[in-house]
Scaffold this motif. Structure first.
Motif, mmCIF file in Angstrom:
data_model
loop_
_atom_site.group_PDB
_atom_site.id
_atom_site.type_symbol
_atom_site.label_atom_id
_atom_site.label_comp_id
_atom_site.label_asym_id
_atom_site.label_seq_id
_atom_site.Cartn_x
_atom_site.Cartn_y
_atom_site.Cartn_z
ATOM 1 N N PRO A 40 21.297 -36.655 4.213
ATOM 2 C CA PRO A 40 21.598 -37.174 5.560
ATOM 3 C C PRO A 40 21.363 -38.420 5.780
ATOM 4 O O PRO A 40 20.025 -38.888 5.515
ATOM 5 C CB PRO A 40 20.667 -36.018 6.346
ATOM 6 N N GLU A 41 21.864 -39.159 6.791
ATOM 7 C CA GLU A 41 21.866 -40.500 7.270
ATOM 8 C C GLU A 41 20.771 -40.452 8.334
ATOM 9 O O GLU A 41 19.911 -41.391 8.333
ATOM 10 C CB GLU A 41 23.116 -41.409 7.462
ATOM 11 N N ALA A 42 20.945 -39.667 9.182
ATOM 12 C CA ALA A 42 20.010 -39.674 10.480
ATOM 13 C C ALA A 42 18.885 -38.881 10.110
ATOM 14 O O ALA A 42 17.877 -38.839 10.847
ATOM 15 C CB ALA A 42 20.929 -39.223 11.577
ATOM 16 N N GLY A 43 18.873 -38.198 9.125
ATOM 17 C CA GLY A 43 17.693 -37.438 8.834
ATOM 18 C C GLY A 43 17.546 -36.156 9.533
ATOM 19 O O GLY A 43 18.329 -35.927 10.325
ATOM 20 N N GLY A 44 16.461 -35.537 9.388
ATOM 21 C CA GLY A 44 16.279 -34.373 10.332
ATOM 22 C C GLY A 44 16.788 -32.775 9.891
ATOM 23 O O GLY A 44 17.766 -33.008 9.035
ATOM 24 N N VAL A 45 16.255 -31.999 10.530
ATOM 25 C CA VAL A 45 16.447 -30.750 10.007
ATOM 26 C C VAL A 45 16.826 -29.648 11.273
ATOM 27 O O VAL A 45 16.344 -29.969 12.244
ATOM 28 C CB VAL A 45 15.613 -30.003 9.056
ATOM 29 N N LEU A 46 17.563 -28.670 11.129
ATOM 30 C CA LEU A 46 17.523 -27.478 11.813
ATOM 31 C C LEU A 46 17.289 -26.312 11.334
ATOM 32 O O LEU A 46 17.869 -25.746 10.203
ATOM 33 C CB LEU A 46 19.121 -27.577 12.509
ATOM 34 N N ASN A 47 16.209 -25.686 11.474
ATOM 35 C CA ASN A 47 15.907 -24.216 11.280
ATOM 36 C C ASN A 47 16.426 -23.219 11.817
ATOM 37 O O ASN A 47 16.163 -22.976 13.213
ATOM 38 C CB ASN A 47 14.338 -24.132 11.378
ATOM 39 N N LEU A 48 17.388 -22.623 11.299
ATOM 40 C CA LEU A 48 18.312 -21.502 11.760
ATOM 41 C C LEU A 48 17.958 -20.120 11.602
ATOM 42 O O LEU A 48 18.034 -19.941 10.338
ATOM 43 C CB LEU A 48 20.006 -21.894 11.652
ATOM 44 N N TYR A 49 17.458 -19.260 12.536
ATOM 45 C CA TYR A 49 17.162 -18.069 12.272
ATOM 46 C C TYR A 49 18.431 -17.197 12.603
ATOM 47 O O TYR A 49 18.738 -16.919 13.993
ATOM 48 C CB TYR A 49 16.029 -17.622 12.962
ATOM 49 N N SER A 50 19.298 -16.612 11.594
ATOM 50 C CA SER A 50 20.264 -15.879 12.129
ATOM 51 C C SER A 50 20.578 -14.730 11.400
ATOM 52 O O SER A 50 20.013 -14.291 10.415
ATOM 53 C CB SER A 50 21.594 -16.815 11.550
ATOM 54 N N SER A 51 21.243 -13.814 12.307
ATOM 55 C CA SER A 51 21.377 -12.493 12.041
ATOM 56 C C SER A 51 22.896 -12.263 11.312
ATOM 57 O O SER A 51 23.537 -11.036 11.065
ATOM 58 C CB SER A 51 21.149 -11.298 12.982
ATOM 59 N N ARG A 52 23.442 -13.185 11.074
ATOM 60 C CA ARG A 52 24.849 -13.711 10.916
ATOM 61 C C ARG A 52 24.932 -13.851 9.237
ATOM 62 O O ARG A 52 24.035 -14.595 8.925
ATOM 63 C CB ARG A 52 25.635 -14.573 11.443
ATOM 64 N N HIS A 53 25.795 -13.496 8.490
ATOM 65 C CA HIS A 53 26.021 -13.657 7.054
ATOM 66 C C HIS A 53 27.352 -13.783 6.591
ATOM 67 O O HIS A 53 27.832 -12.785 6.101
ATOM 68 C CB HIS A 53 24.898 -12.910 6.397
ATOM 69 N N TYR A 54 28.033 -14.729 6.918
ATOM 70 C CA TYR A 54 29.430 -14.983 6.529
ATOM 71 C C TYR A 54 29.679 -16.358 5.740
ATOM 72 O O TYR A 54 29.108 -17.165 5.991
ATOM 73 C CB TYR A 54 30.180 -14.977 7.827
ATOM 74 N N ASP A 55 30.426 -16.207 4.789
ATOM 75 C CA ASP A 55 30.554 -17.303 3.937
ATOM 76 C C ASP A 55 31.216 -18.473 4.793
ATOM 77 O O ASP A 55 30.801 -19.697 4.377
ATOM 78 C CB ASP A 55 31.576 -17.029 2.652
ATOM 79 N N SER A 56 31.936 -18.329 5.537
ATOM 80 C CA SER A 56 32.587 -19.324 6.539
ATOM 81 C C SER A 56 31.547 -20.076 7.259
ATOM 82 O O SER A 56 31.712 -21.284 7.682
ATOM 83 C CB SER A 56 33.688 -18.905 7.281
ATOM 84 N N ASP A 57 30.397 -19.464 7.659
ATOM 85 C CA ASP A 57 29.236 -20.140 8.379
ATOM 86 C C ASP A 57 28.795 -21.030 7.369
ATOM 87 O O ASP A 57 28.376 -22.258 7.995
ATOM 88 C CB ASP A 57 28.374 -18.964 8.687
#
Ligand code: FE
Length: 359
Positions: A40-57
């Motif tokens: 990543p150029e701008a850096g940073g992360v996003l910690n995503l807690y998800s109950s979804r599980h699809y390949d397209s996500d």
């Protein structure tokens, strides 16, 4: 434009700062980002807690990373587990965004105090007001319709009209529906309490439960299969389960889909009951700006299309098309009730369902 620029700048700055913190932060969860992501150029992360599980996500996470340089760390789990986990992690929770289905779950998260209000003109402009929290603690990302499924060999379309009419004696022993512990049904009943008032909703429930073909068992798919197999003539289920059956590669699923029809109830009344899947920024989000950036990304037309199609749901942003298979189910008038009410009325709904003997 000015606002957009300053937000982007703020995002960049905070991303850089948090990127530096993240390197030494002991609370960064195990990343499950698949494959090699670009640096990543701008850096940073996003910690995503998800109950979804699809390949397209996954595809969407990659596009987001490409566009912003923000890495998405995905933590998957069931909705109750994720809510409990964020609660127990408390102030040290690395969670930035909670993504889940049904407004009932978002409401529970809000009640548990694990979400925060956020300011985003993009979100409030693009997401209809009835599909987001008043305090902007959560936002809908897709809509799902809860409809009547019927067997065309046993039921004429003209026999069907409303959810309310399913309480009439002509439906005795003909209705399949899953249990009252299911949040989709709780939200449907909560919506009816909002529309009809408690006394009328109670009378409706008594009639409806008296018409059940069998004690509730199985999920929505099981109800649709039961209609196809002739175990009941009508069922109540979410449309995306039909979409799944149609798009399934299993011939048995396709057979089930061919034997049933979808009916959108209450078209001459308040509209068909809808629910949402959605997300909210967590109360102690270490990367709050990144979480907002991700939500804003998910309401772009391109992301909306992919995100809704993944589970055969309807986009929340106007003029974005549903998947072609979903479109074949037909157009309908959706209820414009504020979905927030389903959360508020959930305890009352559970109580009335219990009193009506809905197992
Ligand atoms: Fe579901």
């Amino acid at each position: 434009m000015k606002l957009r620029f300053s937000r982007t700048l703020a995002l960049l700055v905070s991303s850089l700062m948090l990127g530096a913190i993240a390197c030494s932060a002991p609370t960064t969860p195990e990343a499950s980002t698949p494959g090699e992501s670009p640096t990543p150029e701008a850096g940073g992360v996003l910690n995503l807690y998800s109950s979804r599980h699809y390949d397209s996500d996954e595809e969407l996470y990659q596009k987001f990373t490409e566009a912003t340089g923000i890495e998405v760390n995905l933590i998957e789990g069931k909705e109750e587990e994720l809510i409990e986990r964020i609660k127990s992690e408390g102030a040290n929770s690395p969670a930035d965004l909670l993504m889940t289905v049904d407004v009932g779950n978002l409401w529970r998260a809000q009640e548990a105090g694990i979400l925060q209000s956020v300011e985003s003109e993009v979100l409030t402009e693009k997401i209809p007001a009835n599909l987001r929290d008043d305090q902007n603690q959560w936002f809908a990302l897709t809509k799902r319709a809860r409809v009547i499924i019927y067997n065309p060999d046993k039921v004429k379309e003209s026999d069907l009209s409303t959810y309310e009419a399913l309480a009439e004696p002509q439906w005795k022993g003909r209705i399949c529906i899953r249990s009252s512990s299911n949040i989709y049904n709780q939200s449907l009943v909560a919506a009816k309490i909002a529309e009809l008032g408690e006394a009328e909703a109670k009378a409706w429930l008594a009639g409806l439960v008296a018409n059940f073909a069998r004690p509730p068992e199985g999920n929505d798919t099981a109800q649709i299969q039961a209609v196809a197999a002739g175990a009941c003539d009508v069922a109540i289920a979410n449309t995306y389960y039909v979409g799944r059956l149609i798009r399934s590669e299993e011939p048995a699923d396709q057979e089930v889909a061919k034997k049933i029809r979808v009916f959108f109830p209450n078209q001459d009344e308040g509209g068909t009951h809808i629910n949402i899947s959605g997300a909210g920024v967590t109360a102690n989000a270490p990367n709050q700006e990144n979480a907002i950036a991700f939500l804003e990304f998910l309401v772009t037309p391109e992301a909306q299309e992919i995100f809704a199609a993944a589970n055969n749901e309807y986009p929340v942003v106007e003029d974005v098309a549903a998947h072609e298979v979903v479109k074949t189910l037909g157009d309908f008038k959706a209820s414009e009730l504020k979905v927030e009410e389903y959360g508020e009325l959930n305890p009352k709904a559970v109580q009335l369902m219990d009193q009506a003997g809905w197992k």
